[in-house]
Design a protein around this motif. Sequence first.
Motif, mmCIF file in Angstrom:
data_model
loop_
_atom_site.group_PDB
_atom_site.id
_atom_site.type_symbol
_atom_site.label_atom_id
_atom_site.label_comp_id
_atom_site.label_asym_id
_atom_site.label_seq_id
_atom_site.Cartn_x
_atom_site.Cartn_y
_atom_site.Cartn_z
ATOM 1 N N ALA A 102 0.756 -1.098 -0.050
ATOM 2 C CA ALA A 102 0.131 0.232 -0.051
ATOM 3 C C ALA A 102 1.181 1.226 -0.058
ATOM 4 C CB ALA A 102 -0.966 -0.060 1.512
ATOM 5 N N THR A 103 0.261 2.631 -0.515
ATOM 6 C CA THR A 103 1.094 3.898 -0.477
ATOM 7 C C THR A 103 0.196 4.484 -0.012
ATOM 8 O OG1 THR A 103 2.635 2.732 -2.520
ATOM 9 C CG2 THR A 103 2.251 5.101 -2.271
ATOM 10 N N ALA A 104 0.884 5.512 1.342
ATOM 11 C CA ALA A 104 -0.619 6.494 1.255
ATOM 12 C C ALA A 104 0.404 7.520 0.482
ATOM 13 C CB ALA A 104 0.144 6.863 3.022
ATOM 14 N N LYS A 105 -0.199 7.945 0.020
ATOM 15 C CA LYS A 105 -0.448 9.663 -1.039
ATOM 16 C C LYS A 105 -1.360 10.837 0.029
ATOM 17 C CE LYS A 105 -3.392 7.922 -4.409
ATOM 18 N NZ LYS A 105 -3.152 7.342 -5.630
ATOM 19 N N HIS A 106 -0.933 12.097 -0.938
ATOM 20 C CA HIS A 106 -0.181 12.314 -1.357
ATOM 21 C C HIS A 106 0.736 13.173 -0.606
ATOM 22 C CE1 HIS A 106 -3.519 12.231 -4.640
ATOM 23 N NE2 HIS A 106 -2.233 11.978 -5.140
ATOM 24 N N TRP A 107 1.719 13.022 0.439
ATOM 25 C CA TRP A 107 2.649 13.532 1.263
ATOM 26 C C TRP A 107 3.048 14.341 0.027
ATOM 27 C CZ3 TRP A 107 4.213 13.996 5.937
ATOM 28 C CH2 TRP A 107 5.752 14.905 5.880
ATOM 29 N N PRO A 108 3.477 16.226 1.310
ATOM 30 C CA PRO A 108 2.691 16.094 2.467
ATOM 31 C C PRO A 108 1.267 16.311 2.865
ATOM 32 C CG PRO A 108 4.274 18.256 1.820
ATOM 33 C CD PRO A 108 3.483 17.147 0.837
ATOM 34 N N GLY A 109 0.358 16.276 1.816
ATOM 35 C CA GLY A 109 -0.483 16.401 2.161
ATOM 36 C C GLY A 109 -1.343 17.485 1.149
ATOM 37 N N ASP A 110 -2.362 16.834 0.645
ATOM 38 C CA ASP A 110 -3.368 18.010 -0.203
ATOM 39 C C ASP A 110 -4.788 18.387 -0.087
ATOM 40 O OD1 ASP A 110 -4.241 18.662 -2.664
ATOM 41 O OD2 ASP A 110 -3.703 17.336 -4.113
ATOM 42 N N GLY A 111 -5.410 18.604 -0.346
ATOM 43 C CA GLY A 111 -6.931 19.294 -0.022
ATOM 44 C C GLY A 111 -7.110 20.221 0.678
ATOM 45 N N ILE A 112 -5.805 21.283 0.880
ATOM 46 C CA ILE A 112 -5.638 23.054 1.386
ATOM 47 C C ILE A 112 -5.772 23.319 -0.241
ATOM 48 C CG2 ILE A 112 -4.396 24.026 2.668
ATOM 49 C CD1 ILE A 112 -5.897 21.485 4.585
ATOM 50 N N ASP A 113 -5.747 23.836 -1.102
ATOM 51 C CA ASP A 113 -5.115 24.606 -1.972
ATOM 52 C C ASP A 113 -6.830 24.118 -3.003
ATOM 53 O OD1 ASP A 113 -4.171 25.533 -4.179
ATOM 54 O OD2 ASP A 113 -2.253 25.209 -4.128
ATOM 55 N N ASP A 114 -7.088 25.077 -3.678
ATOM 56 C CA ASP A 114 -8.113 24.678 -4.665
ATOM 57 C C ASP A 114 -7.794 23.875 -6.258
ATOM 58 O OD1 ASP A 114 -7.542 26.812 -5.696
ATOM 59 O OD2 ASP A 114 -9.559 27.667 -4.991
ATOM 60 N N ARG A 115 -6.325 24.458 -5.890
ATOM 61 C CA ARG A 115 -5.868 24.101 -7.068
ATOM 62 C C ARG A 115 -5.166 21.802 -7.751
ATOM 63 N NH1 ARG A 115 -1.178 28.883 -7.729
ATOM 64 N NH2 ARG A 115 -0.613 28.012 -5.294
ATOM 65 N N ASP A 116 -4.804 21.742 -8.326
ATOM 66 C CA ASP A 116 -4.448 20.560 -9.076
ATOM 67 C C ASP A 116 -3.335 20.728 -9.455
ATOM 68 O OD1 ASP A 116 -4.181 17.703 -9.752
ATOM 69 O OD2 ASP A 116 -6.010 18.186 -11.332
#
Length: 572
Positions: free
Chosen positions: A197-211
């Motif tokens: 398994a792979t934990a992603k996306h370091w260091p953390g997505d979901g704060i910015d509204d861009r891709d």
Amino acid sequence: MDRETVHVKGPNSEQGGSVDPLALSPADRAWVDARLAELSTEDKVGQLFVLSSTNDDIDEIDRHCALGVGGIHRFPGHDLERAWAATRAAFERSAIPPLISGDIEGGSLSHFYACPVPNQMGLAAANDLEQSRRIASIIALESRAMGFNWTFSPVVDVNVNFRNPVVGTRSYGSNVDAIIGQALVLIEELQAQGIAATAKHWPGDGIDDRDQHLVPTVNTLAMADWDASFGRIYRNMINAGVMAVMSAHIALPEYIRARDGNAGREAFKPASLSRTLNLDFLRGELGFRGLIVSDATAMGGLNAWCERAEVVPAVIENGCDVFLFSRDAAGDKRLMLDGLRQGLLSEERLEAAVDKVLSLKARLGLHRREPSDLLPPLDDARKILRQPENMAQVNATNAQAITLVKDTQELLPIDPARHRRIAVVVEEGWNFVSGALPRSSAAFIEGLRERGFEVRIFDSEVPPTRDDTDLLIYLIGQEATPAIAQIHIDWIKLHGGSRRAMLRFNTEIPTLMISLGQPYYLYDAPEIATYVNGYSSLDSVQTGVVERLVGEAAFTGVSPVDPFCGLEQTRY
């Protein structure tokens, strides 16, 4: 790999860093050391690469294997026999058994010939960890039957910014404890059945509204807030023995500035290129001892930072162990070798990265198996995929997730006596991945017709009126997907023109909106009084929605996010 070999602790274990997910037996360690000793420099560089394979193209597989790559990423296809043959070719043509990876996230990314499992948000909305465990077990069983030994999941991003187009339905939502609980279940079940398994996306997505597929993005949290959210999540993943972490093209400027108050532009360097974030923070402070894989290196979020000749060696030099994807694989391998000769990539980092790649292969036992053991015979695979009992479990979980967000007009349940003539406005949706499941509204429309409703598709040239329509249904919903920039209601497209985009029917005709994707459409349609989230467009979701609209089943889903987008206006 036996279940008891997996290190998993409970969700309250916060420290992390003590578990080595790539710990090997003496015999397996000896195999890794022997390979390191015999591989040429060029062969070692080849092992750094995991390249994508699309359309089940065996010629493409041949080209990848000729480069001596460490692994091949397999995207969904619609033909099991072709997919099986392409994966078998990868095993047969590789001198060292390859990692076969996939974005095994469910929803529209489910394989055509496998069980259509919920996406991560759907699982969170079903709100039952034992259900999630059963789904994870099915995912592992079927993935192994298709030859996978590595998945780029779970997505452990925190769904905070409702305008983010690429996190959305791929995430478990916004509640940190729920994310941890769901992710640990998936990691345990997958790794117990031999899939890293792979934990992603370091260091953390979901704060910015861009891709980050399009632009370098930023996690703007202060470190205290990061530590209470993403920090807790990653400590739990590390302590649970997750074998890999994906380092994304996302910056964490507050961590960099705490170490260098004059960092300037360097504070916004993507994690995939940041020695500080990968080696000092993830490995040093958090104690992660598994493999670090870069996010896809064809993304705009990486290539906008510096030229390709610098990017390629910098990904490995700054802490990633695997270089993921390429638009020009042979060219990127040359750039990696050039970087090694020019001192942009050190021998020390090359050796350490290849050691991690080989250790992951040894930890999964790939070197002890023949190709026929790594990928079961085609007839055996067919018997494993889409088993009736597994399909029933998956369909039940998809339906369980369906969430009634509001019904302030008390429209439900609908029935043919009051709502016989229904007009449906359909948005089909889209996915970046070419092999994603095709989108169709047929299951929903047929379900209504079977129950005695007269259903027609919205005609922009002849808009519905109260004289010819008893109910208007918007059946929309874009699942989160790369490169889409924004997810919102496109009224121009739905209503058939810029002037028609301003039409609103809800004051004259009872109106219902159903999202088969992103859960946030009330932001663009606050006046809709009855609203349902289904999270994906899978047929079992559409069937389950119809059953609930007519009162044959209860709505049981629990929203993993705030579907009202923080606005009082959207609640009425």
